[in-house]
Design a protein around this motif. Sequence first.
Motif, PDB file in Angstrom:
ATOM      1  N   THR A  80      -7.434  -7.085  14.672  1.00  0.00           N
ATOM      2  CA  THR A  80      -6.256  -6.649  13.914  1.00  0.00           C
ATOM      3  C   THR A  80      -5.548  -5.546  14.679  1.00  0.00           C
ATOM      4  N   CYS A  84      -4.611  -0.527  10.872  1.00  0.00           N
ATOM      5  CA  CYS A  84      -5.565  -0.759   9.785  1.00  0.00           C
ATOM      6  C   CYS A  84      -6.675   0.299   9.736  1.00  0.00           C
ATOM      7  N   ASN A 106      -8.150 -15.533  11.424  1.00  0.00           N
ATOM      8  CA  ASN A 106      -8.355 -14.519  10.388  1.00  0.00           C
ATOM      9  C   ASN A 106      -9.826 -14.118  10.321  1.00  0.00           C
ATOM     10  N   VAL A 126      -6.766  -8.755   6.198  1.00  0.00           N
ATOM     11  CA  VAL A 126      -5.515  -8.710   6.979  1.00  0.00           C
ATOM     12  C   VAL A 126      -5.138 -10.146   7.305  1.00  0.00           C
ATOM     13  N   ILE A 128      -3.419 -12.804   9.341  1.00  0.00           N
ATOM     14  CA  ILE A 128      -3.002 -12.706  10.744  1.00  0.00           C
ATOM     15  C   ILE A 128      -2.106 -13.868  11.188  1.00  0.00           C
TER      16      ILE A 128
END
Length: 369
Positions: A80, A84, A106, A126, A128
């Motif tokens: 990520t 974050c 992901n 998250v 992605i």
Amino acid sequence: MITVNCPLLDGNEKKYLLECIETGWISSEGPFIKQFEEQFAALVGRKHGIAVCNGTAALDAAVEALGIGAGDEVIMPAFTIISCVGQIVRVGAKPVLVDSDPFTWNMDVTQIEAKITPRTKAIMVVHIYGLPVDMDPVFEIAARYDLKIIEDAAEMHGQKYRGMPCGSFGDISTFSFYPNKHVTTGEGGMVVTNNDQLAEDCRSLRNLCFQPKKRFVHERLGWNLRMTNLQAALGLAQLERLDEFVQRKRRMGKRYSELLAGLPGVQLPLAVTDYAENIYWVYGLVLDDGLGMDAEEAMRRLADKGIGTRPFFCPMHMQPVLLRMGLFEGESYPVAERLYRQGFYIPSGMALTEMQIEEVAQAIWEVLQ
Ligand SMILES: Cc1ncc(COP(=O)(O)O)c(C=O)c1O
């Protein structure tokens, strides 16, 4: 040069911006802010929207509002953006990583449960590059272990998971409106939530925790994360066209996939899963290890042909700044590492034309074949 991103600003953007200038509402006090917050929150089925200055700030406020503190643990993907982890590590909490799914890119939700300890407070999901995280297993685990969900939906405007809008899944969820997003405000972000207390906290944190009665006396440290009326004006104009923008991106993704089908040694984005259809926030490619070329080399060769690209995210456990803090020592997440080494994305902006898509695809065939 075909740039990696180019926004489309030919709707009501100019009209609304002009209104800001003519009325003098250029700070965060203007009327477009409230409209943008309300319309955006409604779009993702949320009670509250709190507009902030970018998606990173939205995450910082979300983590702070949830009361994540020293010694707490937050489970999140290795693959990520640095945004974050920022506030998690600043407060002395510990980011606990899971690897990626090699097909959706992901977080691999099957790895979450093994990472839970008595100190785990939250799971940060998250979404992605265009496909959402498989949320059902996350809901189940979060409920069973009484964990909060922070949902980073920065890239997911207009995306749905099993028919439900992304941004509606976290105790608190966040968006970015950077110009490469489906809805842009230049710079900007939003926190959305159904929880009245979290919303109030985020509003306060966004505005230096000024107090209503004793304005310059502070009980808590906040930030100035305010969005301006000018940015909200852009955002409103963009929001009016979200359906069209999502369709444009899906057409772009489909066309790239048609033109690149059969290209040996290259993994293309998944078009669909059993829970979502890709919205192609960006169109990513992952090169096979056997191709004899890594992403850096492919990006260099594409740049020579006038094609803009961006590398995939560098995983959190490979970030020098985090390693120097003593985090992630000896940890390995092979899928995330491979995505970083072999992955990059190609021009995916909203204003990309059919001819440019064909030109990019042609250059990729020439470089990678
Ligand atoms: C998944 C994700 N989270 C957070 C952010 C940070 O958003 P911003 O650039 O608005 O700070 C981004 C930015 O692209 C992102 O992709």
